[in-house]
Motif scaffolding. Structure first.
Motif, PDB file in Angstrom:
ATOM      1  N   GLY A   1      12.613 -31.979  -4.464  1.00 33.44           N
ATOM      2  CA  GLY A   1      12.919 -31.817  -5.884  1.00 33.44           C
ATOM      3  C   GLY A   1      11.744 -31.490  -6.764  1.00 33.44           C
ATOM      4  O   GLY A   1      11.879 -31.466  -7.990  1.00 33.44           O
ATOM      5  N   SER A   2      10.577 -31.202  -6.167  1.00 34.53           N
ATOM      6  CA  SER A   2       9.402 -30.844  -6.961  1.00 34.53           C
ATOM      7  C   SER A   2       9.002 -29.413  -6.637  1.00 34.53           C
ATOM      8  O   SER A   2       8.479 -29.146  -5.550  1.00 34.53           O
ATOM      9  N   PRO A   3       9.227 -28.462  -7.554  1.00 33.41           N
ATOM     10  CA  PRO A   3       8.865 -27.066  -7.279  1.00 33.41           C
ATOM     11  C   PRO A   3       7.384 -26.885  -6.960  1.00 33.41           C
ATOM     12  O   PRO A   3       7.019 -25.961  -6.229  1.00 33.41           O
ATOM     13  N   SER A   4       6.538 -27.753  -7.494  1.00 28.66           N
ATOM     14  CA  SER A   4       5.095 -27.628  -7.248  1.00 28.66           C
ATOM     15  C   SER A   4       4.707 -28.023  -5.832  1.00 28.66           C
ATOM     16  O   SER A   4       3.611 -27.683  -5.363  1.00 28.66           O
ATOM     17  N   LEU A   5       5.587 -28.756  -5.146  1.00 34.68           N
ATOM     18  CA  LEU A   5       5.248 -29.270  -3.828  1.00 34.68           C
ATOM     19  C   LEU A   5       5.290 -28.188  -2.760  1.00 34.68           C
ATOM     20  O   LEU A   5       4.438 -28.152  -1.868  1.00 34.68           O
ATOM     21  N   VAL A   6       6.274 -27.296  -2.831  1.00 30.96           N
ATOM     22  CA  VAL A   6       6.474 -26.326  -1.754  1.00 30.96           C
ATOM     23  C   VAL A   6       5.253 -25.425  -1.536  1.00 30.96           C
ATOM     24  O   VAL A   6       4.850 -25.199  -0.389  1.00 30.96           O
ATOM     25  N   PRO A   7       4.614 -24.880  -2.587  1.00 34.56           N
ATOM     26  CA  PRO A   7       3.409 -24.070  -2.331  1.00 34.56           C
ATOM     27  C   PRO A   7       2.298 -24.857  -1.640  1.00 34.56           C
ATOM     28  O   PRO A   7       1.573 -24.310  -0.808  1.00 34.56           O
ATOM     29  N   LEU A   8       2.165 -26.135  -1.977  1.00 37.23           N
ATOM     30  CA  LEU A   8       1.162 -26.963  -1.314  1.00 37.23           C
ATOM     31  C   LEU A   8       1.494 -27.126   0.161  1.00 37.23           C
ATOM     32  O   LEU A   8       0.610 -27.035   1.032  1.00 37.23           O
ATOM     33  N   LEU A   9       2.774 -27.375   0.452  1.00 36.46           N
ATOM     34  CA  LEU A   9       3.198 -27.518   1.840  1.00 36.46           C
ATOM     35  C   LEU A   9       2.988 -26.225   2.612  1.00 36.46           C
ATOM     36  O   LEU A   9       2.583 -26.243   3.780  1.00 36.46           O
ATOM     37  N   ALA A  10       3.284 -25.096   1.966  1.00 36.79           N
ATOM     38  CA  ALA A  10       3.110 -23.816   2.643  1.00 36.79           C
ATOM     39  C   ALA A  10       1.648 -23.566   2.979  1.00 36.79           C
ATOM     40  O   ALA A  10       1.318 -23.073   4.070  1.00 36.79           O
ATOM     41  N   ASP A  11       0.749 -23.927   2.067  1.00 32.94           N
ATOM     42  CA  ASP A  11      -0.678 -23.743   2.315  1.00 32.94           C
ATOM     43  C   ASP A  11      -1.133 -24.604   3.489  1.00 32.94           C
ATOM     44  O   ASP A  11      -1.862 -24.136   4.377  1.00 32.94           O
ATOM     45  N   VAL A  12      -0.698 -25.851   3.495  1.00 35.77           N
ATOM     46  CA  VAL A  12      -1.077 -26.742   4.596  1.00 35.77           C
ATOM     47  C   VAL A  12      -0.489 -26.246   5.911  1.00 35.77           C
ATOM     48  O   VAL A  12      -1.146 -26.269   6.954  1.00 35.77           O
ATOM     49  N   ARG A  13       0.764 -25.770   5.860  1.00 35.13           N
ATOM     50  CA  ARG A  13       1.390 -25.299   7.093  1.00 35.13           C
ATOM     51  C   ARG A  13       0.665 -24.079   7.653  1.00 35.13           C
ATOM     52  O   ARG A  13       0.532 -23.944   8.881  1.00 35.13           O
ATOM     53  N   MET A  14       0.165 -23.201   6.798  1.00 30.75           N
ATOM     54  CA  MET A  14      -0.621 -22.067   7.277  1.00 30.75           C
ATOM     55  C   MET A  14      -1.851 -22.547   8.032  1.00 30.75           C
ATOM     56  O   MET A  14      -2.198 -22.022   9.092  1.00 30.75           O
ATOM     57  N   ARG A  15      -2.495 -23.566   7.494  1.00 32.99           N
ATOM     58  CA  ARG A  15      -3.687 -24.095   8.149  1.00 32.99           C
ATOM     59  C   ARG A  15      -3.327 -24.801   9.450  1.00 32.99           C
ATOM     60  O   ARG A  15      -4.046 -24.687  10.449  1.00 32.99           O
TER      61      ARG A  15
END
Length: 254
Positions: free
Chosen positions: A183-197
């Motif tokens: 439910g936090s739109p700001s969370l998904v970009p952070l997760l995507a960045d971590v997942r790339m790493r």
């Protein structure tokens, strides 16, 4: 005349047992792989030397012989161990131990960022744990709409049915969707960045079939906890799931 080995032989029955104590927790396959990897890579069992017999080794680790065989088979496929049949058979450490690719001085073809350090690995895994455990807890605490529930369940099914060539892609999609359900739109970009790493690290280790099967079992536990509205259970299931991946990454790359 006995043949002299170029590699130092550890004291039998002492050093070789340092890391072969009882496995604990729910990630038994991953921790068994990690223990064997550490034992081999630290030279506690010398290159060319034989591992303890299967029955004895399973007893030391307190794992089933099936789990041990899966771990040995996976490490044999990765080039660390060599199973031999016959009267003088057993499981032997490879004469040449594979070098962890992310720490190699010269990159191999297709290897991303070979200069990644142990500290950077720890940083990625710690950040992932903070974000994804919290995401699972938050998602389980929300009242999901029917379309959200259906998409979560279908994302799980895609991971279960994925072949090895696409598994990491659909696995990432499932994890990102759980983040979206928080439910936090700001969370998904952070997760995507971590997942790339994380994927850069995962690409540097073998894809182990038993780990895929175990991961999918854990995925199901996470998804069911979210769908049934149990935040603490969802968070704990996610934490256990991430710890299994962390064990393999640290085992192969540290």
């Amino acid at each position: 005349m006995s043949r002299q080995s170029s590699a130092p032989t550890p004291t039998a029955g002492l050093n070789s047992d340092l890391l072969l104590g009882p496995v604990s927790g729910t990630n038994t396959f991953e921790e068994t792989v990690q223990r064997l990897l550490q034992t081999v890579r630290l030279g506690l069992i010398a290159p060319g030397a034989r591992l303890p017999p299967e029955r004895e080794l399973a007893a030391k680790l307190r794992v089933s012989r099936d789990t041990l065989r899966e771990a040995i088979g996976s490490l044999a496929e990765a080039g660390y161990l060599i199973p031999k049949r016959g009267r003088y058979g057993g499981t032997f450490v490879s004469e040449v131990i594979p070098t962890p690719r992310v720490n190699a001085t010269e990159p191999l073809a297709g290897d991303p960022h070979p200069s990644i350090t142990a500290a950077e690995i720890d940083d990625v895994l710690t950040l992932r744990d903070i974000l994804e455990v919290g995401a699972a807890r938050a998602a389980a605490g929300r009242l999901l709409t029917p379309p959200e529930r259906e998409l979560l369940w279908s994302s799980l099914g895609a991971a279960v049915n994925a072949g090895a060539d696409e598994y990491r892609r659909v696995d990432a999609r499932l994890h990102l969707y759980i983040g979206e359900l928080a439910g936090s739109p700001s969370l998904v970009p952070l997760l995507a960045d971590v997942r790339m790493r994380v994927n850069e690290l995962l690409d540097a280790i073998p894809l182990l079939s038993p780990n895929i099967a175990h991961s999918n079992q854990q995925h199901e536990q996470i998804v069911i906890a979210i769908l049934t509205g149990r935040p603490d259970t969802a968070a704990e299931a996610m934490r256990e799931h991430l710890s299994g991946t962390a064990l393999l990454l640290r085992g192969f790359l540290d």
